[in-house]
Design a protein around this motif. Structure first.
Motif, short mmCIF file in Angstrom:
data_model
loop_
_atom_site.label_atom_id
_atom_site.label_comp_id
_atom_site.label_asym_id
_atom_site.label_seq_id
_atom_site.Cartn_x
_atom_site.Cartn_y
_atom_site.Cartn_z
N ASN A 45 -7.42 11.33 -30.63
CA ASN A 45 -8.13 12.54 -30.82
C ASN A 45 -7.71 12.97 -32.23
O ASN A 45 -7.34 12.10 -33.10
CB ASN A 45 -7.28 13.59 -29.92
CG ASN A 45 -5.72 13.40 -30.21
OD1 ASN A 45 -5.30 12.77 -31.13
ND2 ASN A 45 -4.98 13.75 -29.23
N GLU A 46 -7.95 14.01 -32.52
CA GLU A 46 -7.93 14.83 -33.96
C GLU A 46 -6.48 14.43 -34.60
O GLU A 46 -6.34 14.24 -35.82
CB GLU A 46 -8.22 16.01 -33.97
CG GLU A 46 -8.45 17.03 -35.18
CD GLU A 46 -8.71 18.43 -35.00
OE1 GLU A 46 -8.79 18.84 -33.88
OE2 GLU A 46 -8.66 18.90 -36.27
N TYR A 47 -5.30 14.77 -33.85
CA TYR A 47 -4.03 14.67 -34.18
C TYR A 47 -4.03 13.28 -34.57
O TYR A 47 -3.26 13.24 -35.76
CB TYR A 47 -3.06 14.98 -33.08
CG TYR A 47 -1.55 14.58 -33.59
CD1 TYR A 47 -1.07 15.11 -34.47
CD2 TYR A 47 -1.47 13.39 -32.95
CE1 TYR A 47 0.20 14.77 -34.77
CE2 TYR A 47 0.01 13.14 -33.16
CZ TYR A 47 0.91 13.60 -34.17
OH TYR A 47 2.02 13.52 -34.30
N LYS A 50 -6.11 12.46 -38.15
CA LYS A 50 -5.85 13.40 -39.24
C LYS A 50 -4.59 13.21 -39.78
O LYS A 50 -3.86 12.98 -40.98
CB LYS A 50 -5.99 14.72 -39.10
CG LYS A 50 -7.52 15.28 -39.50
CD LYS A 50 -7.49 16.84 -38.76
CE LYS A 50 -7.92 17.78 -39.86
NZ LYS A 50 -8.22 18.97 -39.31
N ALA A 51 -3.38 13.08 -38.85
CA ALA A 51 -2.06 13.02 -38.95
C ALA A 51 -1.59 11.76 -39.10
O ALA A 51 -0.39 11.49 -39.75
CB ALA A 51 -1.43 14.17 -38.05
N THR A 164 -7.43 21.92 -55.88
CA THR A 164 -8.05 21.98 -54.35
C THR A 164 -9.32 20.95 -54.53
O THR A 164 -10.10 21.39 -55.39
CB THR A 164 -8.34 23.20 -53.96
OG1 THR A 164 -7.24 24.19 -54.05
CG2 THR A 164 -8.93 23.32 -52.44
N ALA A 165 -9.13 19.73 -53.79
CA ALA A 165 -10.13 18.75 -53.84
C ALA A 165 -11.52 19.41 -53.20
O ALA A 165 -11.63 20.44 -52.27
CB ALA A 165 -9.68 17.52 -53.15
N VAL A 176 -16.73 16.21 -42.97
CA VAL A 176 -15.66 17.38 -42.57
C VAL A 176 -14.90 16.69 -41.25
O VAL A 176 -13.56 17.30 -41.41
CB VAL A 176 -16.43 18.82 -42.24
CG1 VAL A 176 -15.55 19.76 -42.18
CG2 VAL A 176 -17.55 18.98 -43.52
N TYR A 247 -5.94 10.53 -50.97
CA TYR A 247 -4.90 11.23 -50.61
C TYR A 247 -5.32 12.89 -50.80
O TYR A 247 -5.04 13.54 -49.85
CB TYR A 247 -3.46 10.93 -51.51
CG TYR A 247 -2.43 11.81 -50.80
CD1 TYR A 247 -1.48 11.35 -49.81
CD2 TYR A 247 -1.93 12.80 -51.71
CE1 TYR A 247 -0.36 12.15 -49.83
CE2 TYR A 247 -0.71 13.48 -51.46
CZ TYR A 247 0.07 13.12 -50.28
OH TYR A 247 1.05 13.73 -50.19
N TYR A 251 -7.37 13.64 -47.28
CA TYR A 251 -6.10 13.81 -46.28
C TYR A 251 -5.54 15.34 -46.60
O TYR A 251 -5.74 16.03 -45.81
CB TYR A 251 -4.96 12.72 -46.65
CG TYR A 251 -3.78 12.95 -45.86
CD1 TYR A 251 -3.60 13.42 -44.59
CD2 TYR A 251 -2.44 12.66 -46.41
CE1 TYR A 251 -2.37 13.44 -43.96
CE2 TYR A 251 -1.32 12.75 -45.93
CZ TYR A 251 -1.41 13.04 -44.68
OH TYR A 251 -0.03 13.33 -44.07
N ILE A 252 -4.85 15.54 -47.82
CA ILE A 252 -4.23 16.80 -47.79
C ILE A 252 -5.14 18.02 -48.36
O ILE A 252 -5.11 19.09 -47.90
CB ILE A 252 -3.10 16.51 -49.23
CG1 ILE A 252 -2.14 15.59 -48.57
CG2 ILE A 252 -2.48 17.99 -49.36
CD1 ILE A 252 -0.92 16.11 -47.77
N GLY A 253 -6.02 17.78 -49.36
CA GLY A 253 -6.93 18.84 -49.66
C GLY A 253 -6.36 19.26 -50.97
O GLY A 253 -7.05 19.29 -52.16
N THR A 254 -5.38 20.08 -50.90
CA THR A 254 -4.95 20.86 -52.22
C THR A 254 -3.56 20.24 -52.43
O THR A 254 -2.53 20.14 -51.73
CB THR A 254 -4.39 22.17 -51.81
OG1 THR A 254 -5.73 22.91 -51.37
CG2 THR A 254 -4.02 22.96 -52.92
#
Lengths: 355, 443
Positions: A45-47, A50-51, A164-165, A176, A247, A251-254
């Motif tokens: 799943n998403e968790y 993503k994590a 912010t990437a 996405v 990364y 992953y993190i984005g900002t």
């Protein structure tokens, strides 16, 4: 019984020189890859994606980079996180300042920027060795983070110094969903891991190992020390730079420069020490140990012990258990988890008739 | 040996799977609040105090009132260690728990705030950052899901100038004065610079920024500089060990602590007690005050600690700055649930409904009195444009044993701060291709 190479004859140079000379290994790796590419995005799943899995792959890549430098070329470095920062900030700036920049090219350029910085900070390695070199790379760690905070151009004059990437888009497809991001990261990591595996088997890798084992002897037999050491710094920093870009972007984005601090460098170093210095699979095992185990401990403590223990004790307990496990594994096998795996393979070859 | 190894691997696997299985457990008539806490590491004092106070307040609401509108509050902690990657993991782990998913994410870490900034909008979970995080998120048109409530770093910096002005006998007296700004050299420490430079121009004082490298236990050269520059005031924008070090260095240099103003992350008992006598006279900003003499804290002691259900191991910390800050977090979360329940009904609320609750939060003086928090925290009114809602700050002075309130609520220089926030938010919107919301169309 199942892991036996009897009857596998190598009749050509190609067969002798392939990455996994034993059929079972080849099949195993292909099965793992097929599972990772085809089954994981459907089953998890998403968790998880993503994590857990994306950060695991990204840190594996960074550990792989450091392993090339420390494990294969024998140059101790404490600047891996800073090289990741260079990769992240460079990719961001290439995307920001050049219109229509393809993201994969930006990742590669981010990696190359990190490689250049790596070469610059690798120069002291020509004169100093061992722990003294670690101190020199420590300078890289502090200088790069400081420079990224100090010169606001790097973060496009953001008031708090964070970037912010941008969104990942390849050939019109926007990455996405967690599945898409996972597959992109996986593909890059697999490609680079394959490249690393081939590099360390080639003349380049042999030169690195010769320098690691005894640089005077290596020089005597005609290996160019400067060239070899700086190449190791460049390749290692390239890997770290790409890991940093992933990364930030996948992953993190900002991200802020402080996110790439000394703690992270140490963490990457611990990954290769626990996983196995000088081993490709070790980078993955070490990343799994350092990234996943604390999360597993926290989940276990929350699920089973939260009613009995006060939160402070349970939080500290996780650290105690984690530290204890590190010591346990290092006592059981000082050469890391990769060596355990190797021993297991050797035993399996003989099983069930060891004599 | 082998046995032990298999056992530990299967334990790990079971633990990881357990996290997934728990998602499926749906609960009825319970509002879930995920707590990304940190109780280990360098900032454990802050984390344990704030999350402890917050949990105690929610326990009070459950014990005394039977929850909010009959809906019980439930919560689960997730240890972040103040680490960004762990914070993201906690965010993902907590977001689907409970009947309606996580109601609100409040990480108490600027780094983690940035790390989940994009994710909260996608997942539709409001993020509340009280006194930290991204300042320009106060523009609710660009950041609908982020609430940097009560006050921001920029607002705080302007109240510092106002407070110094009041001590000098009026803002016009600041002309020709010199204010040094001793800051933690990080994104956090740099937050104050731009707005203070503007204030310096406006009021005619000289502004001397002095950076201190992380972690801040080495400040000799900075205090030498202060001795040379002879500023009239020093603003201490510190963090962790940097604060007591600065106070001790000031005592050694002979700089009066009465002339030192700290940021709210410099103003806890954990910052002053280690410096001993050197802290006496030091004044700091705060959006909450210390002390256990407020009805809300007394209620917690009577209801929660009498039944031995309190979260704090060290009960003497109840009423400390960090603890009370946690109670403020609790009050805001509970009041947002109450606001949202008035519109959507007394049931577990989704993230979108919670967001509506935060956006229409209105804790006026009367409500504060009902809550037993009069003078404890400032009144607050959030709107679609303004996610800050108050901007007010109080000043407290350390008398050697405890914090004493020495000012009333001081309003920020909002005419200066607000345009800066809007400008910065507009830049972010442009970079990220966000069309700001039209607030006149919001219900």
């Amino acid at each position: 019984m199942f892991y036996r190479e009897a009857g596998q004859f190598k009749t050509s140079y190609a067969a002798d020189q392939q990455i996994f000379p034993i059929t079972q290994d080849r099949v195993g790796v292909l099965l793992i890859l097929a599972f990772a590419f085809l089954a994981v995005p459907v089953l998890f799943n998403e968790y998880w994606l993503k994590a857990i899995l994306i950060p695991f792959l990204i840190f594996s890549l960074a550990a792989l980079g450091l392993n090339i430098l420390t494990g294969y070329a024998g140059q101790l470095s404490l600047g891996s996180a800073a090289f990741m920062a260079v990769g992240a900030f460079a990719s961001y700036n290439f995307m920001l300042r050049i219109d229509g920049m393809p993201i994969l090219v930006a990742f590669a350029l981010g990696g190359l920027s990190a490689a250049l910085v790596g070469i610059a900070f690798g120069l002291p390695s020509l004169r100093i060795k061992g722990f003294y070199l670690a101190v020199a790379t420590l300078a890289a760690q502090f200088f790069i983070v400081w420079a990224l905070t100090k010169f606001e151009w790097f973060s496009n004059y953001s008031s708090s110094g964070v970037i912010t990437a941008q969104e990942i888009e390849i050939l019109g497809y926007r990455f996405v969903s967690p599945e898409a991001k996972y597959l992109l990261v996986l593909a890059i990591v697999v490609l680079l891991a394959l490249a690393a595996k081939n590099m360390v088997r080639s003349s380049v890798g042999r030169a690195w190992m010769a320098v690691r084992d005894m640089d005077v002897a290596a020089e005597v037999i005609g290996i160019r020390i400067m060239h070899t050491k700086l190449l190791a710094f460049a390749v290692s920093s390239f890997y770290c730079g790409v890991a940093g870009a992933l990364y930030a972007f996948a992953y993190i984005g900002t991200v802020e420069p402080e996110g790439f601090n000394l703690d992270l460098s140490f963490k990457i170093l611990f990954m290769i020490i626990i996983g196995g210095v000088g081993s490709i699979v070790g980078a993955f095992l070490g990343a799994a140990f350092i990234v996943l185990l604390p999360i597993a401990l926290d989940v276990m403590v929350q699920e089973w012990l939260s009613g009995f223990l006060s939160p402070s004790i349970s939080s500290n307990l996780q650290l105690i258990v984690f530290g204890g496990l590190i010591i346990f594994f290092l006592i059981v096998e000082p050469h890391g988890l990769a060596r355990l795996w190797q021993i297991a393979k050797e035993k399996l070859r003989l099983w069930p008739f060891p004599h | 040996m082998k046995m032990r190894k298999t056992l530990s691997t299967s334990l790990i696997a079971a633990g990881l799977l357990g996290g997934v299985a728990a998602d499926a457990l749906a609960q009825s008539a319970e509002q879930f609040i995920g707590l990304p806490s940190y109780r280990v590491g360098a900032y454990a004092a802050g984390g344990s105090g704030i999350y402890g106070g917050w949990i105690d307040y929610m326990a009070l609401i459950n014990e005394r009132d039977g929850g909010v509108g009959g809906v019980k509050l439930t919560w689960e902690e997730c240890e972040t260690e103040y680490n960004n990657a762990r914070g993201v993991e906690c965010y993902e782990r907590l977001k689907k728990k409970g009947a309606t998913g996580n109601s609100v994410f409040q990480p108490l870490s600027t780094g983690i705030t940035y790390s989940v900034l994009d994710k909260v909008a996608q997942d539709k979970i409001p993020m509340v950052t009280i006194g930290y995080g991204r300042t320009d998120a106060a523009d609710g048109r660009v950041f609908p899901w982020v609430f940097p409530m009560i006050t921001t770093y920029w607002s705080q910096a302007t109240t510092m100038v106002k407070y110094i002005g009041s001590k000098e006998g009026g803002l016009d007296k600041l002309k020709g004065k010199k204010i040094a700004y001793l800051y933690h050299d990080s994104a956090y420490g740099k937050e104050g610079i731009a707005v203070l430079e503007k204030q310096a121009q406006k009021h005619g004082f000289t502004f001397v920024p002095l950076a201190v490298a992380h972690p801040g236990n080495e400040q000799q050269s900075q205090w030498l500089k202060i001795r040379q520059e002879k500023p009239d005031w020093v603003i201490l924008w510190g963090w962790g060990v940097m604060n007591p070090t600065a106070l001790k260095a000031a005592a050694k240099t002979g700089f009066s602590r009465e002339k030192m103003i700290g940021v709210w992350w410099s103003g806890a008992e954990e910052d002053t007690i280690p410096a001993g006598d050197a802290s006496k006279g030091f004044t700091t900003a705060g959006f909450n005050v210390a002390g256990a003499n407020y009805p809300v804290i007394k209620a917690i002691q009577d209801v929660v600690y009498k039944k031995n259900k309190g979260n704090m191991e060290d009960k003497s910390r109840v009423g400390s700055v960090y603890y009370n800050r946690g109670v403020v977090h609790g009050i805001i979360t509970v009041e947002a649930i109450r606001t949202a329940q008035a519109k959507f009904g007394k049931k577990p609320l989704s993230g979108e409904e919670m967001r509506w609750g935060f956006e229409h939060l209105n804790i006026d003086a009367k409500r504060l009195k009902e809550l037993g928090a009069e003078g404890f925290m400032p009144d607050l009114k959030i709107t679609c444009e303004d996610h800050e809602g108050s901007g007010k700050v109080k000043y407290q002075q350390w008398d050697g044993k405890q914090w004493k309130v020495v000012s009333d609520w001081i309003d920020a220089d909002r005419e200066m701060v607000r345009p800066m926030i809007e400008e910065s938010a507009a830049k972010y919107a442009k970079e990220k291709n966000i069309t700001p919301r039209d607030c006149s169309k919001e219900g």
